[in-house]
Design an enzyme around this catalytic site. Structure first.
Site, PDB file in Angstrom:
ATOM      1  N   GLY A 113      38.077 -26.892  12.669  1.00 54.57           N
ATOM      2  CA  GLY A 113      37.762 -28.306  13.285  1.00 54.57           C
ATOM      3  C   GLY A 113      38.845 -29.259  13.002  1.00 54.57           C
ATOM      4  CG  HIS A 155      37.279 -35.477   8.578  1.00 47.37           C
ATOM      5  ND1 HIS A 155      38.215 -35.756   7.327  1.00 47.37           N
ATOM      6  CD2 HIS A 155      37.622 -34.129   8.508  1.00 47.37           C
ATOM      7  CE1 HIS A 155      38.904 -34.900   6.799  1.00 47.37           C
ATOM      8  NE2 HIS A 155      38.569 -33.578   7.691  1.00 47.37           N
ATOM      9  CG  HIS A 210      35.165 -30.257   6.932  1.00 42.18           C
ATOM     10  ND1 HIS A 210      35.376 -29.787   5.829  1.00 42.18           N
ATOM     11  CD2 HIS A 210      36.045 -30.840   7.534  1.00 42.18           C
ATOM     12  CE1 HIS A 210      36.661 -30.171   5.549  1.00 42.18           C
ATOM     13  NE2 HIS A 210      37.209 -30.760   6.427  1.00 42.18           N
ATOM     14  CD  GLU A 211      36.351 -31.129  11.309  1.00 43.56           C
ATOM     15  OE1 GLU A 211      37.035 -32.219  11.327  1.00 43.56           O
ATOM     16  OE2 GLU A 211      36.667 -30.108  10.684  1.00 43.56           O
ATOM     17  CD  GLN A 241      41.218 -33.706   9.816  1.00 43.15           C
ATOM     18  OE1 GLN A 241      40.245 -33.371  10.617  1.00 43.15           O
ATOM     19  NE2 GLN A 241      41.530 -33.066   8.962  1.00 43.15           N
ATOM     20  CB  CYS A 286      40.231 -30.250   4.683  1.00 42.37           C
ATOM     21  SG  CYS A 286      40.586 -31.862   5.596  1.00 42.37           S
ATOM     22  CG  LEU A 287      43.333 -28.330   9.719  1.00 44.29           C
ATOM     23  CD1 LEU A 287      43.570 -28.331  11.122  1.00 44.29           C
ATOM     24  CD2 LEU A 287      44.358 -27.111   9.432  1.00 44.29           C
TER      25      LEU A 287
HETATM   26 ZN   LIG Z   1      38.853 -31.878   7.123  1.00 42.80          ZN
END
Ligand SMILES: [Zn+2]
Length: 181
Positions: free
Chosen positions: A46, A134, A130-131, A51, A88-89
């Site tokens: 995701g 963010h 999670h997203e 991000q 997480c990226l």
């Molecule tokens: Zn993340």
């Protein structure tokens, strides 16, 4: 379509509360395409608009072979919980067991402004939570218990990108690596 640089932990855009999308125009569809391309390239399950430095309530997902997006998500969480590894990226290389609701019903919109409902359990539910976090300036390590979170922050300082400027930092004009901790 373009792959964009992913903002890393420490970038203030990841701590901002993202604004709801009000205009469903070509620019928004470009953002969804950029998010999708960047997520698939990373690869990740995701990616949320902050991000990529865009403080709007938009995220994309790629779970169990299904790719999609959701705009202005509004979540209903199941009472059942799950615990499992999460990453997480924006914190490359770090994974921690994180408690989440087992299932989610997410209401929102697609990039054309049509109302949609996204339902998922397990990994998809984890990804949606999670997203959406963010979009509220929450990063998954915030969900860890105190000891785990301390360990995570130490691990971040020990990474090649967490202790100071790393090559990817040049992608972020707002980076405050080190200063934000
Ligand atoms: Zn993340």
């Amino acid at each position: 379509m373009a792959i964009q640089p992913i903002r890393l932990f420490g970038d203030p855009v990841l701590r901002a509360t993202a604004k709801p999308v009000t205009v469903f125009d070509k620019e928004l569809r470009t953002l969804v395409r950029d998010l999708t391309e960047t997520m698939l390239d990373a690869p990740g399950a995701g990616l949320a608009a902050p991000q990529l430095g865009v403080s709007l309530r938009v995220f994309t997902y790629h779970v169990d072979g299904v790719t999609g997006h959701l705009i202005n998500p509004d979540l209903s969480l199941s009472e059942d919980e799950q615990e499992g590894p999460e990453g997480c990226l924006s914190l490359p290389g770090l994974r921690y067991d994180t408690k989440r609701a087992y299932g989610v019903v997410a209401k929102g919109f697609n990039m054309y402004g049509d109302p949609v409902t996204l339902e998922g359990t397990q990994l998809l539910a984890r990804c949606i939570q999670h997203e959406t976090d963010h979009l509220d300036g929450i990063i998954f390590i915030d969900r860890l218990d105190r000891e785990q979170r301390k360990a995570a922050l130490k691990a971040i300082r020990d990474t090649d990108w967490g202790g100071g400027p790393a090559p990817v930092v040049k992608a972020s004009p707002h980076s405050t690596f080190g200063a934000a901790r």
